[in-house]
Scaffold this motif. Structure first.
Motif, PDB file in Angstrom:
ATOM      1  N   ILE A 179     -10.644   0.612   1.708  1.00  0.00           N
ATOM      2  CA  ILE A 179     -10.045   0.157   3.041  1.00  0.00           C
ATOM      3  C   ILE A 179     -10.948  -0.609   3.997  1.00  0.00           C
ATOM      4  O   ILE A 179     -11.998  -0.064   4.320  1.00  0.00           O
ATOM      5  N   VAL A 180     -10.886  -1.820   4.077  1.00  0.00           N
ATOM      6  CA  VAL A 180     -11.810  -2.822   5.033  1.00  0.00           C
ATOM      7  C   VAL A 180     -11.365  -2.640   6.534  1.00  0.00           C
ATOM      8  O   VAL A 180     -12.113  -2.308   7.443  1.00  0.00           O
ATOM      9  N   LYS A 181     -10.120  -3.000   6.722  1.00  0.00           N
ATOM     10  CA  LYS A 181      -9.551  -2.492   8.179  1.00  0.00           C
ATOM     11  C   LYS A 181      -8.013  -1.971   8.080  1.00  0.00           C
ATOM     12  O   LYS A 181      -7.171  -2.328   7.134  1.00  0.00           O
ATOM     13  N   LEU A 182      -7.781  -1.134   9.143  1.00  0.00           N
ATOM     14  CA  LEU A 182      -6.340  -0.461   9.290  1.00  0.00           C
ATOM     15  C   LEU A 182      -5.822  -1.212  10.294  1.00  0.00           C
ATOM     16  O   LEU A 182      -6.419  -1.526  11.442  1.00  0.00           O
ATOM     17  N   ALA A 183      -4.378  -1.297  10.201  1.00  0.00           N
ATOM     18  CA  ALA A 183      -3.485  -2.057  11.448  1.00  0.00           C
ATOM     19  C   ALA A 183      -2.302  -1.272  11.116  1.00  0.00           C
ATOM     20  O   ALA A 183      -1.298  -1.652  10.484  1.00  0.00           O
ATOM     21  N   GLY A 184      -1.928   0.017  11.855  1.00  0.00           N
ATOM     22  CA  GLY A 184      -0.865   0.781  11.679  1.00  0.00           C
ATOM     23  C   GLY A 184      -0.762   1.304  10.287  1.00  0.00           C
ATOM     24  O   GLY A 184      -1.828   1.779   9.571  1.00  0.00           O
ATOM     25  N   TYR A 185       0.406   0.953   9.553  1.00  0.00           N
ATOM     26  CA  TYR A 185       0.622   1.462   8.101  1.00  0.00           C
ATOM     27  C   TYR A 185      -0.278   0.342   7.145  1.00  0.00           C
ATOM     28  O   TYR A 185      -0.492   0.829   5.948  1.00  0.00           O
ATOM     29  N   ASN A 186      -0.442  -0.647   7.624  1.00  0.00           N
ATOM     30  CA  ASN A 186      -1.095  -1.618   6.847  1.00  0.00           C
ATOM     31  C   ASN A 186      -2.690  -1.811   6.713  1.00  0.00           C
ATOM     32  O   ASN A 186      -3.275  -1.344   7.583  1.00  0.00           O
TER      33      ASN A 186
END
Length: 628
Positions: free
Chosen positions: A197-204
């Motif tokens: 995981i490089v970046k999290l945005a909510g569930y994405n």
């Protein structure tokens, strides 16, 4: 080419600390797949070639650094935890493919078959949602592209306790490794590879395949709760091939050393993650249940409605008297607008009796325990009284906090509130808030928090001053101590993206941004729309969702308004209606309803689900002194 993956274990989601280091280490596969140049796949066996796996926490490390003669544990604490926690050890052994002990058989309450069945059910649920939902993803809109191109941040899943995985998201963060389909492959069958995981945005999550280092050319967005993302080790237990992307197959001559180095000490998803997702998406409300819900044409009363559908915890309610089932109302199952049958009578709230004398076949009353409970209050001492003044969010214009009056005190702490200067003669636009609601505030709240207070319509003495108004109306302000002053550590920050219900058209879930935070009160802006359509919402409102919620549940997401709609807004905003109820322009407003009286000449009414929060968490300077 790569026809197997012999790794056979996934470790528990809990991490363990060693005596030598305080750094927590999350679950890892007990043995890693090593891919050599000749195309064969080998397992890195425990206890050989200098590597070992802790039987307690699952950490992979150098064998010589492990504890005890047998090198079974990475630390003394893991050794002790293992001996004192046979249940956890037995689960680990089962996931590693080892036969459980006799004691483990006794403690084995949930066999692996049940987990696999739950996972299969979850996948089937996703497939059924995709087939049955009329909603489809917003054409041309991608959360990933939207966030990447503008460097936005999204509110974390932990901010939304009512959403799936909201209370069990754990420490999923950047750097967590997962197994996902490998799209950079020419093989005819579906194969997988490890990504981080490089970046999290909510569930994405923005994922990057292992081996690409700083190369972002094949980065891709994926919903962490989707059916195609798995913990490291899932391929081994499922017999799926693990194949490196074609772009980097030539990059490393020693995949064995590379994977061991990259995965040692790394984190992955808990082995039961998909099961937790499935469980968190099970909703107690069922179709054909009867409830009492606010009458959207007369705010002051409730009506009987029947649950027509449930999507992601949101209920489409059809009023019982609607023969063609078009007279409906959307809300979340935890909304304060719905109640069990008999609630209105029990507290003295107005209720519209149905013309239907008996229940229709198949309809049944929703059990009272399914509804959101309100905090108990003590009304025996000093309490709210009719005629007291306060400030309240206007349910017909959710961007405004208005001068308001308590019109009636009901049982169990409920109050009927009216907006000064705008009330219908028959009180049909009074609305019900509980005394602990974060949508009502004491006199002076807006002034101390630099929020524009909407004065009574027609009030000429501007700027509005509470002292003068109370004297002119011969009124008193509701005591400050009676209001809810709790401010949770919600985790929201200004600028965060999320998906939010347009409470003036509650069947729409839109791309939105937090633009202001006052204690627990959030100012929600709908991207692409004028500020006049912003809404004040409580930080714990069930009408706010993480980025990716619509995709996960199969609900349709409304994208930001296109430029043409924005242009029409700009021209129309110069001639704003004087009516309280505003409607969205362009495609966003798909229906309009006639509400009684000139003051309700707009669209469908919906309550706000609460409000209040501040920019520095805490209640300091939450209210001003009440004395004039």
């Amino acid at each position: 080419m790569f026809d197997g993956y012999d790794s056979c274990s996934e470790d528990t989601s809990s991490s363990s600390s060693s005596d030598e280091s305080e750094e927590e280490v999350s679950p890892l596969p007990s043995s890693l797949p090593i891919i050599k140049n000749n195309g064969q796949v080998y397992t890195y066996p425990d206890g050989k070639s200098g590597m070992a796996t802790c039987e307690m926490c699952g950490m992979v490390g150098v064998r010589d650094a492990f504890y005890s003669k047998t090198k079974r544990f990475c630390s003394v604490s893991c050794s002790r935890s293992y001996s004192s926690n046979s249940k956890k050890a037995s689960i680990l052994a089962r996931l590693q493919g080892k036969p459980p002990t006799k004691k483990a058989k006794v403690l084995q309450k949930q066999p692996l078959v049940a987990k696999l069945a739950a996972y299969a059910q979850y996948q089937a649920t996703l497939q059924n949602q995709a087939k049955t939902k009329a909603a489809v993803p917003a054409e041309g809109f991608s959360w990933g592209n939207y966030i990447n191109s503008n460097s936005f941040t999204a509110a974390p899943v932990t901010c939304f306790k009512h959403a799936p995985m909201g209370t069990c998201w754990g420490d999923i963060s950047e750097g967590v490794r997962v197994e996902v389909p490998n799209t950079d492959c020419s093989l005819p069958t579906k194969v997988f590879w490890i990504a981080g995981i490089v970046k999290l945005a909510g569930y994405n999550a923005l994922l990057r395949y292992e081996g690409f280092e700083n190369d972002s050319s094949l980065d891709f967005w994926c919903n962490v709760c989707g059916s195609d993302i798995h913990p490291v080790g899932w391929c081994a237990t499922s017999g799926k091939p693990l194949v490196p992307p074609r772009t980097i197959q030539h990059k490393y001559t020693n995949w064995k050393a590379f994977l061991v180095k990259r995965l040692t000490g790394a984190k992955t998803l808990p082995p039961d993650f998909s099961q937790k997702v499935s469980e968190s998406m099970q909703y107690p409300f069922k179709t054909s249940m009867r409830v009492e819900v606010v009458d959207k044409t007369h705010l002051c009363r409730t009506r009987v409605a029947v649950v027509e559908s449930v999507i992601g915890g949101r209920l489409r309610l059809v009023y019982e008297e609607s023969e063609d089932k078009t007279d409906d109302f959307w809300c979340h199952m935890y909304s304060p607008l719905i109640h069990h049958i008999g609630w209105s009578r029990s507290i003295g709230h107005r209720f519209k009796r149905s013309d239907i004398t008996k229940k229709q076949d198949g309809h049944f009353d929703a059990p009272p325990h399914l509804f959101m409970k309100v905090k108990e209050v003590d009304a025996s001492g000093e309490w709210f009284k009719e005629g007291m003044k306060l400030e309240a969010i206007d349910p017909l214009n959710l961007s405004a906090i208005c001068v308001a009056t308590i019109r009636k005190v009901l049982a169990d702490g409920y109050l009927m509130i009216g907006i000064d200067g705008s009330e219908a003669a028959d009180g049909s636009d009074w609305f019900c808030y509980h005394a602990t609601s974060p949508s009502i505030f004491p006199v002076g709240f807006c002034e101390i928090n630099m929020i524009e207070l909407t004065p009574p319509r027609g009030y000429a003495k501007l700027p509005f001053k509470w002292f003068d108004y109370l004297r002119e109306t011969d009124s008193i302000a509701a005591p400050v101590k009676l209001f809810n002053k709790e401010v949770p550590n919600h985790g929201f920050h200004v600028g965060m993206k999320l998906e939010a219900v347009d409470l003036m058209e509650p069947r729409l879930v839109c791309v939105a941004t937090v633009t202001r935070i006052i204690h627990r009160l959030l100012r929600i802006h709908f991207d692409g729309w004028e500020d006049e359509y912003d809404q004040w919402v409580d930080c714990e409102s069930p009408d706010l969702y993480p980025v990716g919620w619509c995709q996960l549940t199969g609900y349709q997401l409304q994208p930001p308004a296109p430029q043409s709609s924005r242009d029409s807004q700009s021209s129309s905003s110069k001639q704003k209606k004087k009516a309280k109820s505003q409607q969205y322009k362009g495609h966003k407003k798909m229906t309009s309803l006639q509400l009684k009286d000139e003051l309700l000449d707009g669209e469908e009414y919906s309550f706000l689900q609460g409000a209040s929060d501040q920019e520095s968490n805490g209640s300091a300077s939450y209210y001003i002194k009440q004395e004039p």
